[in-house]
Design an enzyme around this catalytic site. Structure first.
Site, PDB file in Angstrom:
ATOM      1  CB  THR A  75     -90.420  31.426 -28.066  1.00  0.00           C
ATOM      2  OG1 THR A  75     -89.423  32.094 -27.306  1.00  0.00           O
ATOM      3  CG2 THR A  75     -89.903  31.188 -29.475  1.00  0.00           C
TER       4      THR A  75
ATOM      5  N   GLY B 132     -81.755  30.174 -18.000  1.00  0.00           N
ATOM      6  CA  GLY B 132     -83.172  29.880 -18.225  1.00  0.00           C
ATOM      7  C   GLY B 132     -83.517  28.404 -18.409  1.00  0.00           C
TER       8      GLY B 132
ATOM      9  CE  LYS C 294     -93.044  33.528 -24.700  1.00  0.00           C
ATOM     10  NZ  LYS C 294     -92.332  33.205 -23.494  1.00  0.00           N
TER      11      LYS C 294
ATOM     12  CG  ASP D  51     -93.289  31.459 -20.488  1.00  0.00           C
ATOM     13  OD1 ASP D  51     -92.703  30.390 -20.752  1.00  0.00           O
ATOM     14  OD2 ASP D  51     -93.565  32.321 -21.340  1.00  0.00           O
TER      15      ASP D  51
END
Ligand code: NDP
Length: 264
Positions: A60, A229, A64, A100
């Site tokens: 995270t 999220g 990345k 993601d």
């Protein structure tokens, strides 16, 4: 012996990933354990992964892009993207993936008639979402605080602006991928600009989960349908778990167990 998995990040204490993956491992009797790994220097990711003898990891903010560099091989969508959020250890090699963007599509599947999307932010998540949205045929615009971060978007078929040069238009969906609001109470763009944006959008979504960010508070005030999220987290987590367990568990079972974390 149990396999060890983890999430690299800074900060990482807020992450729900350990709860999600451990719920699957425990309830589906998979011999695995998932932990948090606070990593300050992204260049140390590979050596830390190997020293801890991890079988897999998620990555995270803000590592990345460093995770992409740490891999021996990158597969699928992440390959051209340069952004990795999942690593699997396979025959002595670190194999990178990005879950993601598909996780986010899963999250917004109930938003209808989406064509024009404004992405706030230009980091790893923004890049993954932008590439996926373009692949899906959406019209995409990216707005970021620092102009230099937009350089890597210039080769993509999207419009880019920094705060100073931004001219608001109307949008079907505005997505906050900045970390503004994650640990503070800041808006992702200055108040006067975000007001103009939100007055002309149908839906809002935030990549941040577990709290109503100032961005979503404003969307709520303006009665714009929004999502935090959590569903993106769930979507990316299911896909990552499938990669970790390599076909030994059914996707429907993984989904059922992981979803429990969001029902508390
Ligand atoms: P990066 O570090 O790669 O990018 C951060 C971005 O945020 C940059 O564009 C940066 O702009 C911008 N930014 C940071 N602080 C501010 C601020 N105060 N005001 C305006 N812009 C700011 O991060 P990631 O893309 O990896 O992650 C971004 C967020 O998305 C994080 O909060 C992360 O937790 C969340 N996330 C959630 C997921 C989920 O499953 N729900 C999955 C992935 C990410 P600049 O270039 O100007 O510095």
């Amino acid at each position: 012996m149990k396999k060890l998995f983890g999430i690299f990040g800074n900060p990482v204490s807020h992450s729900k990933s350990p709860l999600m993956h451990n719920m699957v491992f425990k309830n589906l009797h998979y011999k695995g354990c998932y932990t948090r790994i606070l990593l300050e220097d992204g260049t140390k990711l590979r050596e830390t992964f190997l020293n801890l003898k991890l079988s897999g990891a998620n990555i995270t903010v803000p590592h990345k892009e460093a995770a992409f560099k740490a891999c021996d091989e990158v597969r699928g969508f992440a390959k051209n993207l340069g952004v990795v959020n999942t690593i699997v250890y396979e025959n002595g090699k670190l194999i990178g993936y990005n879950t993601d963007a598909d996780g986010f599509l899963y999250a917004i599947s109930e938003f209808k008639n989406i064509n024009k999307i404004l992405i706030l932010g230009a980091g790893g998540t923004a890049k993954a979402l932008c590439a996926k949205f373009l692949e899906e045929g959406f019209n995409v615009e990216v707005l970021n605080r620092s102009p230099n971060r937009l350089e890597s978007f210039k080769t993509m078929e999207c419009k880019t602006s920094a705060w100073e040069s931004f001219k608001p238009s109307s949008y079907d969906l505005v997505v906050n991928t900045t970390s503004a609001g994650l640990e503070d109470d800041s808006l992702p763009v200055p108040k006067e600009i975000i007001e103009q944006i939100l007055n002309n959008t149908s839906y809002c979504a935030d990549a941040i989960y577990g709290k109503l960010t100032p961005f979503l508070q404003l969307a709520k005030q303006k009665k714009i349908p929004y999502k935090d999220g959590s569903d993106m987290l769930l979507g990316q987590g299911i896909l990552a778990n499938e990669l970790f367990v390599k076909n030994t568990l059914q996707k429907e079972d993984i989904q059922k167990e992981m979803r429990k974390i969001f029902e508390f």
